[in-house]
Design an enzyme around this catalytic site. Structure first.
Site, PDB file in Angstrom:
ATOM      1  N   THR A 238       0.820  -0.869   0.081  1.00 34.96           N
ATOM      2  CA  THR A 238      -0.481   0.442   0.054  1.00 34.96           C
ATOM      3  C   THR A 238       0.591   0.695   0.135  1.00 34.96           C
ATOM      4  OG1 THR A 238       0.096  -0.170   2.425  1.00 34.96           O
ATOM      5  CG2 THR A 238      -1.903  -1.081   1.188  1.00 34.96           C
ATOM      6  N   ARG A 240       4.078   2.322  -2.514  1.00 34.04           N
ATOM      7  CA  ARG A 240       4.496   2.875  -3.559  1.00 34.04           C
ATOM      8  C   ARG A 240       4.284   1.450  -4.296  1.00 34.04           C
ATOM      9  NH1 ARG A 240       1.785   7.234  -2.169  1.00 34.04           N
ATOM     10  NH2 ARG A 240       2.230   8.730  -2.162  1.00 34.04           N
ATOM     11  N   ASP A 264      -1.831  -1.950  -3.979  1.00 30.92           N
ATOM     12  CA  ASP A 264      -3.002  -1.059  -4.306  1.00 30.92           C
ATOM     13  C   ASP A 264      -2.003   0.129  -4.483  1.00 30.92           C
ATOM     14  OD1 ASP A 264      -5.064   0.393  -3.106  1.00 30.92           O
ATOM     15  OD2 ASP A 264      -3.934   2.168  -1.751  1.00 30.92           O
ATOM     16  N   GLU A 269       0.976   3.368 -12.716  1.00 33.03           N
ATOM     17  CA  GLU A 269      -0.036   3.651 -12.105  1.00 33.03           C
ATOM     18  C   GLU A 269      -0.359   4.837 -13.212  1.00 33.03           C
ATOM     19  OE1 GLU A 269       0.423   3.311  -8.010  1.00 33.03           O
ATOM     20  OE2 GLU A 269      -0.634   5.777  -7.756  1.00 33.03           O
ATOM     21  N   HIS A 288      -4.986   2.111  -5.935  1.00 31.45           N
ATOM     22  CA  HIS A 288      -4.268   3.054  -5.238  1.00 31.45           C
ATOM     23  C   HIS A 288      -5.636   3.643  -4.440  1.00 31.45           C
ATOM     24  CE1 HIS A 288      -1.278   6.239  -4.632  1.00 31.45           C
ATOM     25  NE2 HIS A 288      -1.743   6.443  -4.173  1.00 31.45           N
ATOM     26  N   ILE A 289      -6.188   3.659  -3.743  1.00 39.02           N
ATOM     27  CA  ILE A 289      -7.491   4.357  -2.599  1.00 39.02           C
ATOM     28  C   ILE A 289      -7.700   3.882  -1.445  1.00 39.02           C
ATOM     29  CG2 ILE A 289      -9.146   3.911  -4.604  1.00 39.02           C
ATOM     30  CD1 ILE A 289     -10.236   1.216  -2.790  1.00 39.02           C
ATOM     31  N   SER A 291      -6.429   5.453   0.794  1.00 35.34           N
ATOM     32  CA  SER A 291      -6.347   6.951   1.548  1.00 35.34           C
ATOM     33  C   SER A 291      -7.595   7.222   1.471  1.00 35.34           C
ATOM     34  CB  SER A 291      -5.732   8.087   1.781  1.00 35.34           C
ATOM     35  OG  SER A 291      -5.711   8.431   0.908  1.00 35.34           O
TER      36      SER A 291
HETATM   37  C1  8YV Z   1      -3.230   9.839  -1.516  1.00 34.90           C
HETATM   38  C2  8YV Z   1      -0.611   7.929  -0.788  1.00 34.90           C
HETATM   39  O1  8YV Z   1      -4.367   9.383  -2.272  1.00 34.90           O
HETATM   40  O2  8YV Z   1      -1.028  10.297   0.564  1.00 34.90           O
HETATM   41  C3  8YV Z   1       0.003   9.537  -0.426  1.00 34.90           C
HETATM   42  O3  8YV Z   1       1.261   9.636  -0.380  1.00 34.90           O
HETATM   43  O4  8YV Z   1      -0.670   7.769  -1.346  1.00 34.90           O
HETATM   44  C4  8YV Z   1      -2.540   8.463  -0.945  1.00 34.90           C
HETATM   45  O5  8YV Z   1      -3.392   7.942   0.146  1.00 34.90           O
HETATM   46  C5  8YV Z   1      -2.723  10.497  -2.992  1.00 34.90           C
HETATM   47  O6  8YV Z   1      -1.278  10.721  -2.104  1.00 34.90           O
HETATM   48  C6  8YV Z   1      -2.781  12.038  -2.572  1.00 34.90           C
HETATM   49  O7  8YV Z   1      -2.189  12.898  -3.469  1.00 34.90           O
END
Ligand code: 8YV
Length: 322
Positions: A238, A240, A264, A269, A288-289, A291
């Site tokens: 989750t 990178r 994720d 991506e 990439h969800i 957050s």
């Molecule tokens: C975000 C994320 O959605 O905060 C991070 O580093 O990877 C994600 O949770 C995204 O980066 C928002 O810019």
């Protein structure tokens, strides 16, 4: 009355965040949520005092060099800031901030979802039901693997890693971790520290990646290290995509060395991820969800605004990374 600072907001943000932006700043919003090119960003920056970007905008050394001098800060809407060349920002005298803490719970929830989805073949089962290919039931049908009582390994025991480990404890899992520094006993909560990634890997029935993307962590999970995992391990990412060598993970998933993966985040991506993943049954893939909850996205926006409030009040922002 002095004019409010102008903030270039690169993406559509939650309504409550945009309302606070309008109250306290003079924002340039992006109601259609279009993705700006570097040239557009630079052009629009001419009228702004600061930029509030997401990880979708890349601030390379070249882009930073071309930013006009009126830009004082890049207040990220993200905890990760690998999309910003912080050395270049520092040299230009730009303040850079991120949004830690507020997304730890949401991201940890997704890590657990990925672990369970990978272990219990959720993606494969869901596809089967939707395609009306579910024809039978038997004791050997769709049998997965259980995580309860197994070993949960964390690379990067920062805020998200710690919350995820806590959730894994709820499954009776034994926690092992690698971090640049060993945590204090109260944060470790009985987890076993390993001083190197190589020491950690043989202890991971589930390996969950939570370290930032840096030159040192790029391609960290390569063929050599995947071979150090126990047979039938599960890999969860989750953090990178860049931390994983895709060819190596796909080989390990194909050979059965790795039982399944829950991912994720991806190299390339959103629309250029490794095609090898798309052919595999034993992967659980999300876009990439980590957050992406209402609560967390508002929290991230408010945290970015707290940082901007401090910067324009002449105070040190709480989440300065450059
Ligand atoms: C975000 C994320 O959605 O905060 C991070 O580093 O990877 C994600 O949770 C995204 O980066 C928002 O810019």
């Amino acid at each position: 009355m002095s004019a409010k600072p102008v903030i270039l907001v690169t993406r559509k943000l939650p309504d409550a965040v945009e309302a606070r932006l309008k109250r306290d700043f003079d924002p340039i919003l992006n109601p259609t949520d279009q993705l700006y090119s570097a040239d557009e960003l630079i052009e629009m920056s001419a009228k702004a005092d600061a930029i509030l970007p997401c990880h979708t905008e890349k601030f390379t050394a070249d882009v930073i060099a071309r930013l006009p001098d009126n830009i004082r800060a890049i207040a990220n809407f993200s905890v990760g800031y690998d999309h910003v060349d912080v050395d270049a920002a520092r040299k230009k005298g730009l303040i850079v901030t991120n949004t830690p803490d507020v997304l730890s719970d949401a991201t940890a929830e997704i890590a657990i979802l990925l672990m369970l989805g990978a272990a219990r073949r959720a993606s494969e089962g869901e596809r089967m039901v939707r395609a009306k290919q579910w024809k039978d039931w038997s004791p050997t049908f769709m049998v997965g693997t259980q995580v309860t009582g197994k070993r949960f390994g964390v690379i990067g025991m920062g805020r998200v890693g710690q919350v995820t480990a806590n959730l894994a404890r709820g499954f009776g899992m034994e926690i092992h971790y690698y971090n640049r520094k060993q945590l204090s006993a109260d944060l470790e909560c009985g987890a076993t520290y390993h001083a190197t990634v190589e020491d950690l890997l043989p202890h991971c029935d589930v390996l969950s990646i939570h370290c930032p993307a840096t030159p040192e962590t790029t391609g960290l999970l390569n063929a050599e290290r995947l071979a150090m995992l126990p047979n039938d391990a599960i890999v969860v990412n989750t953090a990178r995509g860049g931390v994983v060598n895709d060819d190596a993970l796909i080989d390990a998933l194909q050979s059965g060395k790795v039982y399944a993966a829950g991912l994720d985040v991806f190299n390339g991506e959103p629309d250029n991820i490794h095609k090898g993943y798309l052919q595999l049954e034993n992967v659980f893939l999300l876009p990439h969800i980590g957050s992406a909850t209402q609560e967390t996205r508002e929290g991230m926006g408010f945290r970015a605004l707290d940082n901007l409030d401090a910067i324009f009040a002449g105070r040190e922002p709480g989440d300065r990374v450059a």
